[in-house]
Enzyme design. Structure first.
Site, PDB file in Angstrom:
ATOM      1  N   PHE A 106       0.963  -1.228   0.150  1.00 19.86           N
ATOM      2  CA  PHE A 106       0.011   0.289   0.047  1.00 19.86           C
ATOM      3  C   PHE A 106       0.525   1.199   0.428  1.00 19.86           C
ATOM      4  CE2 PHE A 106      -2.168   3.384   2.783  1.00 19.86           C
ATOM      5  CZ  PHE A 106      -2.692   3.757   1.566  1.00 19.86           C
ATOM      6  N   GLY A 118      -8.693  14.877   7.437  1.00 19.33           N
ATOM      7  CA  GLY A 118      -9.227  13.141   7.549  1.00 19.33           C
ATOM      8  C   GLY A 118      -9.810  12.539   7.027  1.00 19.33           C
ATOM      9  N   LEU A 119      -9.129  13.136   5.095  1.00 22.36           N
ATOM     10  CA  LEU A 119      -9.459  12.494   4.373  1.00 22.36           C
ATOM     11  C   LEU A 119      -8.313  11.245   3.628  1.00 22.36           C
ATOM     12  CD1 LEU A 119     -10.990  15.327   3.695  1.00 22.36           C
ATOM     13  CD2 LEU A 119     -10.141  15.374   1.562  1.00 22.36           C
ATOM     14  N   THR A 121      -6.956   9.197   5.618  1.00 24.14           N
ATOM     15  CA  THR A 121      -7.355   7.591   6.402  1.00 24.14           C
ATOM     16  C   THR A 121      -8.875   7.373   6.093  1.00 24.14           C
ATOM     17  OG1 THR A 121      -6.364   9.453   8.882  1.00 24.14           O
ATOM     18  CG2 THR A 121      -8.034   6.958   9.429  1.00 24.14           C
ATOM     19  N   ASN A 148       8.535  10.874   9.755  1.00 24.26           N
ATOM     20  CA  ASN A 148       6.738  11.055   8.798  1.00 24.26           C
ATOM     21  C   ASN A 148       5.881  10.628   9.911  1.00 24.26           C
ATOM     22  OD1 ASN A 148       4.396  11.235   7.585  1.00 24.26           O
ATOM     23  ND2 ASN A 148       5.214   9.907   5.474  1.00 24.26           N
ATOM     24  N   ALA A 151       2.402  10.325   9.173  1.00 29.31           N
ATOM     25  CA  ALA A 151       1.822   8.921   8.404  1.00 29.31           C
ATOM     26  C   ALA A 151       1.303   7.642   8.873  1.00 29.31           C
ATOM     27  CB  ALA A 151       2.395   8.795   7.495  1.00 29.31           C
ATOM     28  N   HIS A 153       1.077   7.282  12.450  1.00 28.72           N
ATOM     29  CA  HIS A 153       0.541   7.859  12.851  1.00 28.72           C
ATOM     30  C   HIS A 153      -1.436   7.338  12.012  1.00 28.72           C
ATOM     31  CE1 HIS A 153      -2.809   9.057  16.367  1.00 28.72           C
ATOM     32  NE2 HIS A 153      -3.586   9.768  14.559  1.00 28.72           N
ATOM     33  N   TYR A 155      -1.379   5.008   9.775  1.00 28.24           N
ATOM     34  CA  TYR A 155      -1.328   3.681   9.229  1.00 28.24           C
ATOM     35  C   TYR A 155      -1.960   2.861  10.592  1.00 28.24           C
ATOM     36  CZ  TYR A 155       1.530   5.435   5.036  1.00 28.24           C
ATOM     37  OH  TYR A 155       1.921   6.127   4.135  1.00 28.24           O
TER      38      TYR A 155
HETATM   39  C1  LIG Z   1      -0.060  10.221   4.978  1.00 21.46           C
HETATM   40  C2  LIG Z   1      -1.505  11.155   4.371  1.00 21.46           C
HETATM   41  C3  LIG Z   1      -1.186  10.722   2.857  1.00 21.46           C
HETATM   42  C4  LIG Z   1      -2.125  10.756   5.737  1.00 21.46           C
HETATM   43  O1  LIG Z   1      -3.229  11.902   5.110  1.00 21.46           O
HETATM   44  P1  LIG Z   1      -3.892  12.697   5.736  1.00 21.46           P
HETATM   45  O2  LIG Z   1      -5.727  13.086   5.174  1.00 21.46           O
HETATM   46  O3  LIG Z   1      -3.191  13.958   6.061  1.00 21.46           O
HETATM   47  O4  LIG Z   1      -4.729  12.375   7.605  1.00 21.46           O
HETATM   48  P2  LIG Z   1      -5.341  12.215   8.442  1.00 21.46           P
HETATM   49  O5  LIG Z   1      -6.147  13.995   8.059  1.00 21.46           O
HETATM   50  O6  LIG Z   1      -6.033  11.620   8.237  1.00 21.46           O
HETATM   51  O7  LIG Z   1      -5.278  11.992   9.539  1.00 21.46           O
HETATM   52  C5  LIG Z   1      -3.668  12.770   9.960  1.00 21.46           C
HETATM   53  C6  LIG Z   1      -3.518  12.146  11.227  1.00 21.46           C
HETATM   54  O8  LIG Z   1      -2.164  12.111  11.613  1.00 21.46           O
HETATM   55  C7  LIG Z   1      -2.219  13.552  12.565  1.00 21.46           C
HETATM   56  N1  LIG Z   1      -1.061  13.973  12.985  1.00 21.46           N
HETATM   57  C8  LIG Z   1      -0.668  14.477  12.643  1.00 21.46           C
HETATM   58  N2  LIG Z   1       0.612  14.943  12.678  1.00 21.46           N
HETATM   59  C9  LIG Z   1       1.002  14.147  13.205  1.00 21.46           C
HETATM   60  C10 LIG Z   1       2.298  14.008  13.969  1.00 21.46           C
HETATM   61  N3  LIG Z   1       3.891  15.174  13.651  1.00 21.46           N
HETATM   62  N4  LIG Z   1       2.751  13.237  14.886  1.00 21.46           N
HETATM   63  C11 LIG Z   1       1.510  12.551  14.575  1.00 21.46           C
HETATM   64  N5  LIG Z   1       0.452  12.821  14.155  1.00 21.46           N
HETATM   65  C12 LIG Z   1      -0.228  13.775  14.101  1.00 21.46           C
HETATM   66  C13 LIG Z   1      -3.547  13.875  13.017  1.00 21.46           C
HETATM   67  O9  LIG Z   1      -3.932  14.307  14.554  1.00 21.46           O
HETATM   68  C14 LIG Z   1      -4.392  12.795  12.235  1.00 21.46           C
HETATM   69  O10 LIG Z   1      -4.898  11.929  13.364  1.00 21.46           O
HETATM   70  P3  LIG Z   1      -5.733  12.002  13.861  1.00 21.46           P
HETATM   71  O11 LIG Z   1      -7.186  11.817  13.171  1.00 21.46           O
HETATM   72  O12 LIG Z   1      -5.888  10.556  14.813  1.00 21.46           O
HETATM   73  O13 LIG Z   1      -6.600  13.223  15.156  1.00 21.46           O
HETATM   74  C15 LIG Z   1      -0.708  12.048   3.878  1.00 21.46           C
HETATM   75  O14 LIG Z   1      -0.820  13.404   4.742  1.00 21.46           O
HETATM   76  C16 LIG Z   1       0.075  12.832   3.013  1.00 21.46           C
HETATM   77  O15 LIG Z   1       0.227  12.099   0.952  1.00 21.46           O
HETATM   78  N6  LIG Z   1       1.281  13.593   3.550  1.00 21.46           N
HETATM   79  C17 LIG Z   1       2.800  13.434   2.436  1.00 21.46           C
HETATM   80  C18 LIG Z   1       2.785  12.244   1.695  1.00 21.46           C
HETATM   81  C19 LIG Z   1       3.645  11.160   2.793  1.00 21.46           C
HETATM   82  O16 LIG Z   1       3.613  11.404   3.410  1.00 21.46           O
HETATM   83  N7  LIG Z   1       2.822  10.398   2.087  1.00 21.46           N
HETATM   84  C20 LIG Z   1       2.664   8.466   3.134  1.00 21.46           C
HETATM   85  C21 LIG Z   1       4.699   8.330   2.914  1.00 21.46           C
HETATM   86  S1  LIG Z   1       4.544   6.686   3.888  1.00 21.46           S
END
Ligand SMILES: CC(C)(COP(=O)(O)OP(=O)(O)OC[C@H]1O[C@@H](n2cnc3c(N)ncnc32)[C@H](O)[C@@H]1OP(=O)(O)O)[C@@H](O)C(=O)NCCC(=O)NCCS
Length: 199
Positions: A106, A118-119, A121, A148, A151, A153, A155
């Site tokens: 994935f 939240g998108l 997740t 990261n 991410a 969190h 996952y």
């Molecule tokens: C990783 C990714 C897919 C997550 O999607 P997203 O829509 O941003 O995430 P969500 O808003 O659904 O959720 C984020 C969660 O992380 C938490 N979070 C945010 N920053 C954080 C940090 N520094 N440490 C721990 N948790 C954190 C938020 O509180 C939230 O958790 P919750 O729902 O329990 O409150 C997206 O941020 C992304 O694509 N980032 C850039 C590229 C990347 O990192 N890809 C993955 C490579 S492995």
């Protein structure tokens, strides 16, 4: 196309719709792929200098890539559409299918407009549900950099567990970082989500 991976689905959530890519999505995906956070956190580049050189314009390779996603067999690439704006904000992918172990990898990335609401997740849950309950996978794995935490969190929230660490497996601007391996198995998905599924 093998029946397990076809037809490519449209998956509806409260916040997002996941759907197959259309050729018209390539320009927005090229901009998302050039986003500095996406470049760094997906390991697409190894230095700040490379980030500065990245172009937000689609080249021929990117055009061919997204034009072919809807037909390609043995993997699933879906655009993440933000219901609030009706725009593509990222992608979720099941790839590296291994038929002998019935497992896949994935990966996901969301551009700046899609992050932190939240998108990501919900999108992960939707494609994992499809992977386990419709495709019938036994295992889905991933790797994520230690730098990261967001991410990691997300996952963990959707049910991945850490299975190992590849120490200093990557370097950005000359700084080493661990790569964390995570996975979720079909029966863990069922327990996590309380729904019947196939193995
Ligand atoms: C990783 C990714 C897919 C997550 O999607 P997203 O829509 O941003 O995430 P969500 O808003 O659904 O959720 C984020 C969660 O992380 C938490 N979070 C945010 N920053 C954080 C940090 N520094 N440490 C721990 N948790 C954190 C938020 O509180 C939230 O958790 P919750 O729902 O329990 O409150 C997206 O941020 C992304 O694509 N980032 C850039 C590229 C990347 O990192 N890809 C993955 C490579 S492995």
């Amino acid at each position: 196309m093998s029946s397990r991976w076809a037809p490519k689905p449209t998956l509806e959530g409260d916040l997002v719709v996941l759907r197959p890519f259309d050729v018209a999505d390539v320009d927005v995906m090229a901009r998302i792929l050039a986003d500095p956070e996406v470049l760094r956190l997906t390991g697409s580049v190894t230095s700040t200098e490379e980030i500065h050189r990245a172009s937000p314009l689609a080249d021929d390779r990117t055009r061919e890539w997204y034009a072919s996603r809807a037909q390609v067999d043995g993997r699933l690439d879906l655009a993440v559409v933000d219901r609030a704006s009706d725009t593509v904000v990222g992608e979720v992918v099941l790839n590296e299918f291994d038929p002998s172990s019935n497992s896949a990898n994935f990966r996901t990335l969301m551009g700046p407009e899609g992050r932190g609401r939240g998108l990501g997740t919900e999108a992960a849950r939707l494609i994992l549900g499809h992977g386990f309950e419709v495709i019938g996978l036994h295992r889905i794995g991933l790797d994520v950099f230690a730098f990261n935490p967001r991410a990691r969190h997300v996952y963990a929230t959707v049910g991945f567990v850490v299975e190992g660490v590849k120490r200093d497996a990557f370097a950005f601007d000359g700084e080493y970082v661990d790569e964390i391996w995570m996975s979720i198995l079909a029966d863990e998905w069922r327990q996590h989500h309380g729904r019947p599924g196939t193995d």
